[in-house]
Write an enzyme that holds these catalytic residues in place. Sequence first.
Site, mmCIF file in Angstrom:
data_model
loop_
_atom_site.group_PDB
_atom_site.id
_atom_site.type_symbol
_atom_site.label_atom_id
_atom_site.label_comp_id
_atom_site.label_asym_id
_atom_site.label_seq_id
_atom_site.Cartn_x
_atom_site.Cartn_y
_atom_site.Cartn_z
ATOM 1 N N ASP A 8 -22.798 10.625 -18.071
ATOM 2 C CA ASP A 8 -23.136 11.965 -18.547
ATOM 3 C C ASP A 8 -23.957 11.754 -19.812
ATOM 4 O O ASP A 8 -24.380 10.616 -20.110
ATOM 5 C CB ASP A 8 -21.887 12.843 -18.737
ATOM 6 C CG ASP A 8 -21.007 12.400 -19.896
ATOM 7 O OD1 ASP A 8 -21.297 11.335 -20.509
ATOM 8 O OD2 ASP A 8 -20.039 13.104 -20.207
ATOM 9 N N HIS A 9 -24.175 12.829 -20.578
ATOM 10 C CA HIS A 9 -24.988 12.694 -21.797
ATOM 11 C C HIS A 9 -24.350 11.715 -22.789
ATOM 12 O O HIS A 9 -25.039 10.940 -23.437
ATOM 13 C CB HIS A 9 -25.193 14.067 -22.452
ATOM 14 C CG HIS A 9 -23.912 14.803 -22.671
ATOM 15 N ND1 HIS A 9 -23.228 15.394 -21.633
ATOM 16 C CD2 HIS A 9 -23.163 15.006 -23.781
ATOM 17 C CE1 HIS A 9 -22.124 15.954 -22.117
ATOM 18 N NE2 HIS A 9 -22.060 15.721 -23.413
ATOM 19 N N CYS A 65 -18.750 7.833 -19.349
ATOM 20 C CA CYS A 65 -18.820 9.096 -20.084
ATOM 21 C C CYS A 65 -18.215 8.794 -21.447
ATOM 22 O O CYS A 65 -18.012 7.611 -21.775
ATOM 23 C CB CYS A 65 -18.111 10.227 -19.334
ATOM 24 S SG CYS A 65 -16.338 10.041 -19.102
ATOM 25 N N GLY A 66 -17.927 9.806 -22.241
ATOM 26 C CA GLY A 66 -17.421 9.542 -23.587
ATOM 27 C C GLY A 66 -16.224 8.608 -23.559
ATOM 28 O O GLY A 66 -16.213 7.561 -24.205
ATOM 29 N N THR A 67 -15.217 9.000 -22.808
ATOM 30 C CA THR A 67 -14.006 8.174 -22.710
ATOM 31 C C THR A 67 -13.965 7.314 -21.442
ATOM 32 O O THR A 67 -13.191 6.353 -21.387
ATOM 33 C CB THR A 67 -12.760 9.086 -22.653
ATOM 34 O OG1 THR A 67 -12.912 9.974 -21.536
ATOM 35 C CG2 THR A 67 -12.592 9.878 -23.942
ATOM 36 N N GLY A 68 -14.689 7.717 -20.436
ATOM 37 C CA GLY A 68 -14.572 7.082 -19.113
ATOM 38 C C GLY A 68 -13.524 7.785 -18.255
ATOM 39 O O GLY A 68 -13.439 7.556 -17.048
ATOM 40 N N GLY A 70 -13.071 11.196 -17.637
ATOM 41 C CA GLY A 70 -13.595 12.256 -16.771
ATOM 42 C C GLY A 70 -14.268 11.702 -15.524
ATOM 43 O O GLY A 70 -13.993 12.153 -14.400
ATOM 44 N N HIS A 98 -6.940 -7.125 -8.072
ATOM 45 C CA HIS A 98 -5.732 -6.527 -7.491
ATOM 46 C C HIS A 98 -5.989 -5.206 -6.762
ATOM 47 O O HIS A 98 -5.271 -4.875 -5.827
ATOM 48 C CB HIS A 98 -4.686 -6.274 -8.588
ATOM 49 C CG HIS A 98 -4.071 -7.540 -9.107
ATOM 50 N ND1 HIS A 98 -2.943 -7.554 -9.893
ATOM 51 C CD2 HIS A 98 -4.437 -8.842 -8.962
ATOM 52 C CE1 HIS A 98 -2.625 -8.811 -10.199
ATOM 53 N NE2 HIS A 98 -3.530 -9.614 -9.654
ATOM 54 N N ASN A 99 -6.949 -4.432 -7.245
ATOM 55 C CA ASN A 99 -7.144 -3.075 -6.706
ATOM 56 C C ASN A 99 -8.375 -2.945 -5.818
ATOM 57 O O ASN A 99 -8.631 -1.869 -5.278
ATOM 58 C CB ASN A 99 -7.218 -2.051 -7.852
ATOM 59 C CG ASN A 99 -6.103 -2.209 -8.858
ATOM 60 O OD1 ASN A 99 -6.317 -2.594 -10.005
ATOM 61 N ND2 ASN A 99 -4.878 -1.957 -8.431
ATOM 62 N N ARG A 109 -18.135 5.708 -25.708
ATOM 63 C CA ARG A 109 -17.921 5.984 -27.135
ATOM 64 C C ARG A 109 -16.949 5.024 -27.789
ATOM 65 O O ARG A 109 -16.935 4.903 -29.010
ATOM 66 C CB ARG A 109 -17.413 7.416 -27.315
ATOM 67 C CG ARG A 109 -18.510 8.458 -27.071
ATOM 68 C CD ARG A 109 -18.043 9.854 -27.404
ATOM 69 N NE ARG A 109 -19.144 10.815 -27.274
ATOM 70 C CZ ARG A 109 -18.993 12.067 -26.878
ATOM 71 N NH1 ARG A 109 -17.796 12.539 -26.588
ATOM 72 N NH2 ARG A 109 -20.031 12.865 -26.791
ATOM 73 N N ARG A 132 -1.125 -9.729 -0.625
ATOM 74 C CA ARG A 132 -0.220 -8.604 -0.892
ATOM 75 C C ARG A 132 -0.963 -7.419 -1.493
ATOM 76 O O ARG A 132 -0.567 -6.265 -1.309
ATOM 77 C CB ARG A 132 0.925 -9.043 -1.813
ATOM 78 C CG ARG A 132 0.513 -9.390 -3.237
ATOM 79 C CD ARG A 132 1.665 -9.986 -4.024
ATOM 80 N NE ARG A 132 1.348 -10.154 -5.437
ATOM 81 C CZ ARG A 132 0.600 -11.135 -5.938
ATOM 82 N NH1 ARG A 132 0.044 -12.040 -5.123
ATOM 83 N NH2 ARG A 132 0.367 -11.224 -7.235
ATOM 84 N N HIS A 133 -2.063 -7.700 -2.167
ATOM 85 C CA HIS A 133 -2.842 -6.605 -2.774
ATOM 86 C C HIS A 133 -3.540 -5.769 -1.697
ATOM 87 O O HIS A 133 -3.722 -4.570 -1.875
ATOM 88 C CB HIS A 133 -3.854 -7.166 -3.769
ATOM 89 C CG HIS A 133 -3.207 -7.957 -4.861
ATOM 90 N ND1 HIS A 133 -2.325 -7.390 -5.754
ATOM 91 C CD2 HIS A 133 -3.284 -9.275 -5.178
ATOM 92 C CE1 HIS A 133 -1.891 -8.320 -6.592
ATOM 93 N NE2 HIS A 133 -2.457 -9.480 -6.258
ATOM 94 N N ARG A 136 -1.175 -3.133 -0.435
ATOM 95 C CA ARG A 136 -1.012 -2.047 -1.413
ATOM 96 C C ARG A 136 -2.243 -1.149 -1.451
ATOM 97 O O ARG A 136 -2.125 0.072 -1.516
ATOM 98 C CB ARG A 136 -0.729 -2.649 -2.794
ATOM 99 C CG ARG A 136 0.621 -3.344 -2.820
ATOM 100 C CD ARG A 136 0.778 -4.307 -3.960
ATOM 101 N NE ARG A 136 2.063 -5.006 -3.867
ATOM 102 C CZ ARG A 136 2.384 -6.078 -4.565
ATOM 103 N NH1 ARG A 136 1.510 -6.576 -5.439
ATOM 104 N NH2 ARG A 136 3.541 -6.641 -4.420
HETATM 105 C C1 RB5 Z 1 -18.376 14.942 -23.266
HETATM 106 O O1 RB5 Z 1 -18.342 15.407 -24.573
HETATM 107 C C2 RB5 Z 1 -17.046 14.283 -22.911
HETATM 108 O O2 RB5 Z 1 -16.067 15.249 -22.732
HETATM 109 C C3 RB5 Z 1 -17.206 13.448 -21.667
HETATM 110 O O3 RB5 Z 1 -18.199 12.500 -21.876
HETATM 111 C C4 RB5 Z 1 -15.999 12.651 -21.217
HETATM 112 O O4 RB5 Z 1 -15.450 11.895 -22.248
HETATM 113 C C5 RB5 Z 1 -15.015 13.345 -20.411
HETATM 114 O O5 RB5 Z 1 -14.035 12.767 -19.922
#
Ligand code: RB5
Length: 144
Positions: A8-9, A65-68, A70, A98-99, A109, A132-133, A136
């Site tokens: 995303d942005h 994304c920001g956190t990964g 979403g 494993h997955n 971020r 085994r993986h 699963r």
């Molecule tokens: C965007 O600001 C932020 O919410 C998105 O990148 C992400 O972290 C969502 O999970």
Amino acid sequence: MKIAVGSDHAGYEMKKFVLSWLERHGYDFEDMGPYSEESVDYPDYARKVAESVAHAKFDQGILMCGTGIGVSIAANKVPGVRAALACSPEFAALARQHNNANVLCFSARFNDFETAGRILESWFGSEFEGGRHQRRVDKIEPCC
Ligand code: RB5
């Protein structure tokens, strides 16, 4: 090995780093957007990458994304996709081993480029271990 890449942005700059890393390492890849830092909705890009992997147009996907968080939630809604949010190079290796994860997600971020490079090295340097993986992983697919 064909890789679909999206973000995303918030992940836009990190995506540029990932694309250059893939190019340097000789991978065949496609940038599925976005193509600017204008604000977008991460599920649109996560779905695009996830569906391209689920439909076997690409072997693996990479999403940021920001956190990964979403992109990983959204990608995992697509049947056949096993998207893993890797918080470290070790997580990336275990997600493959494993997955049998087929989509790598990570935070743009909370990782610098150096760590992102190590996550990518670890992901591409690791193979699914089967055994085994496999049993699963087979149980993950939706039953209806
Ligand atoms: C965007 O600001 C932020 O919410 C998105 O990148 C992400 O972290 C969502 O999970």
